[in-house]
Design an enzyme around this catalytic site. Structure first.
Site, mmCIF file in Angstrom:
data_model
loop_
_atom_site.group_PDB
_atom_site.id
_atom_site.type_symbol
_atom_site.label_atom_id
_atom_site.label_comp_id
_atom_site.label_asym_id
_atom_site.label_seq_id
_atom_site.Cartn_x
_atom_site.Cartn_y
_atom_site.Cartn_z
ATOM 1 N N GLU A 98 27.395 45.325 54.351
ATOM 2 C CA GLU A 98 28.679 44.835 53.835
ATOM 3 C C GLU A 98 29.393 45.922 53.030
ATOM 4 O O GLU A 98 28.745 46.803 52.466
ATOM 5 C CB GLU A 98 28.423 43.640 52.900
ATOM 6 C CG GLU A 98 28.598 42.285 53.545
ATOM 7 C CD GLU A 98 30.054 41.878 53.731
ATOM 8 O OE1 GLU A 98 30.943 42.752 53.731
ATOM 9 O OE2 GLU A 98 30.305 40.678 53.880
ATOM 10 N N ASP A 99 30.704 45.805 52.955
ATOM 11 C CA ASP A 99 31.472 46.715 52.100
ATOM 12 C C ASP A 99 31.366 46.299 50.635
ATOM 13 O O ASP A 99 31.095 47.099 49.760
ATOM 14 C CB ASP A 99 32.949 46.781 52.548
ATOM 15 C CG ASP A 99 33.615 45.403 52.655
ATOM 16 O OD1 ASP A 99 32.924 44.362 52.552
ATOM 17 O OD2 ASP A 99 34.846 45.373 52.842
ATOM 18 N N ASP A 102 31.821 40.058 46.485
ATOM 19 C CA ASP A 102 32.723 39.658 45.401
ATOM 20 C C ASP A 102 32.285 38.264 44.940
ATOM 21 O O ASP A 102 31.381 38.146 44.113
ATOM 22 C CB ASP A 102 34.143 39.692 45.991
ATOM 23 C CG ASP A 102 35.232 39.413 45.001
ATOM 24 O OD1 ASP A 102 35.305 40.116 43.993
ATOM 25 O OD2 ASP A 102 36.029 38.480 45.228
ATOM 26 N N PHE A 151 40.114 44.683 41.725
ATOM 27 C CA PHE A 151 40.337 44.785 43.163
ATOM 28 C C PHE A 151 40.362 46.260 43.550
ATOM 29 O O PHE A 151 41.130 47.045 43.016
ATOM 30 C CB PHE A 151 41.653 44.113 43.559
ATOM 31 C CG PHE A 151 41.757 43.917 45.038
ATOM 32 C CD1 PHE A 151 41.131 42.841 45.655
ATOM 33 C CD2 PHE A 151 42.437 44.838 45.826
ATOM 34 C CE1 PHE A 151 41.186 42.682 47.034
ATOM 35 C CE2 PHE A 151 42.503 44.679 47.207
ATOM 36 C CZ PHE A 151 41.874 43.598 47.803
ATOM 37 N N ARG A 164 42.695 51.885 53.902
ATOM 38 C CA ARG A 164 41.320 52.000 54.402
ATOM 39 C C ARG A 164 40.892 53.466 54.525
ATOM 40 O O ARG A 164 39.724 53.791 54.387
ATOM 41 C CB ARG A 164 41.183 51.332 55.781
ATOM 42 C CG ARG A 164 41.251 49.823 55.742
ATOM 43 C CD ARG A 164 40.744 49.242 57.046
ATOM 44 N NE ARG A 164 41.195 47.871 57.265
ATOM 45 C CZ ARG A 164 40.600 46.784 56.776
ATOM 46 N NH1 ARG A 164 39.536 46.899 56.040
ATOM 47 N NH2 ARG A 164 41.078 45.586 57.028
HETATM 48 P P1 IMP Z 1 33.464 37.494 48.977
HETATM 49 O O1 IMP Z 1 34.366 36.976 47.887
HETATM 50 O O2 IMP Z 1 32.175 38.049 48.432
HETATM 51 O O3 IMP Z 1 33.260 36.435 50.026
HETATM 52 O O4 IMP Z 1 34.239 38.712 49.641
HETATM 53 C C1 IMP Z 1 34.709 38.642 50.940
HETATM 54 C C2 IMP Z 1 35.446 39.819 51.417
HETATM 55 O O5 IMP Z 1 36.626 39.960 50.638
HETATM 56 C C3 IMP Z 1 34.773 41.196 51.347
HETATM 57 O O6 IMP Z 1 33.907 41.454 52.439
HETATM 58 C C4 IMP Z 1 35.998 42.090 51.413
HETATM 59 O O7 IMP Z 1 36.432 42.267 52.744
HETATM 60 C C5 IMP Z 1 37.023 41.290 50.621
HETATM 61 N N1 IMP Z 1 37.081 41.774 49.229
HETATM 62 C C6 IMP Z 1 36.512 41.238 48.146
HETATM 63 N N2 IMP Z 1 36.799 41.959 47.044
HETATM 64 C C7 IMP Z 1 37.550 42.998 47.487
HETATM 65 C C8 IMP Z 1 38.144 44.137 46.826
HETATM 66 O O8 IMP Z 1 38.035 44.363 45.608
HETATM 67 N N3 IMP Z 1 38.845 44.966 47.626
HETATM 68 C C9 IMP Z 1 38.994 44.784 48.977
HETATM 69 N N4 IMP Z 1 38.458 43.761 49.606
HETATM 70 C C10 IMP Z 1 37.734 42.869 48.871
#
Ligand code: IMP
Length: 176
Positions: A98-99, A102, A151, A164
């Site tokens: 995963e990148d 969050d 963010f 990106r």
């Molecule tokens: P989750 O809230 O952990 O489900 O995050 C889901 C997705 O939201 C991640 O895989 C990212 O693609 C995107 N995301 C969450 N936080 C960030 C951020 O700070 N920058 C860019 N994308 C984010």
């Protein structure tokens, strides 16, 4: 690209160094095993490409694309798979790459999705982790960097489809 570049949070050199460490850790942990690494598109494509080149193991690459509903900067946890993996995962050692984690809702969804395919083992490797944003008790196996609840963009991560290709992790001070 926008002429105003994001403020640097994690420079390129630090990312490279940390990925080499993660690659060594994964190579040692999975010694003698075949690994299936799953790239979660789109955000992790750059991290994935760099990470697998630091893993000294036979490795199969798979791709999954997910989109999560929500506003521009927060996930609602409603995840939709728009492209799924094709390789059978039963009895295999699987690492989800995963990148960023969050809220943790996407990764939780992916864990359930892949557990149903009965892998021999299932782990998560995320470049970034925002502990203060986590909304469940998902535990990550490999973490590149723990970051503050801001963010971030760059190194594969976007804001509305942009940034990106920025080679470092940065923060958009005024835009988001
Ligand atoms: P989750 O809230 O952990 O489900 O995050 C889901 C997705 O939201 C991640 O895989 C990212 O693609 C995107 N995301 C969450 N936080 C960030 C951020 O700070 N920058 C860019 N994308 C984010």
């Amino acid at each position: 690209m926008n002429s105003k570049l994001p403020r640097v949070m994690i420079p390129e050199t630090k990312i490279k160094q940390r990925i080499a460490e993660l690659g060594s850790e994964i190579s040692a942990d999975y010694k003698g095993k075949d690994v299936i690494a799953i790239c979660v598109l789109k955000g992790s494509y750059m991290f994935f490409a760099d990470l697998i080149r630091k893993v000294d193991l036979p490795i199969h690459c798979e791709f999954i694309s997910v989109s999560s509903y929500g506003n521009k900067t927060t996930s609602s946890g409603e995840v939709k798979i728009t492209l799924d993996t094709t390789e059978p995962l039963s009895g295999k050692h699987v690492i989800i790459v995963e990148d960023i984690v969050d809220s943790g809702l996407t990764v939780q969804y992916l864990l359930n999705h892949f557990k149903a395919r009965k892998p021999a083992s299932l782990k998560i490797c995320s470049l970034l982790f925002k502990p203060d944003a986590l909304k469940n008790d998902v535990s990550l196996d490999y973490i590149g960097f723990k970051i503050a609840n801001e963010f971030v963009v760059g190194y594969g991560l976007d804001y509305m489809g942009r940034y990106r290709q920025v080679p470092y992790i940065g923060v958009l001070d005024n835009e988001v």
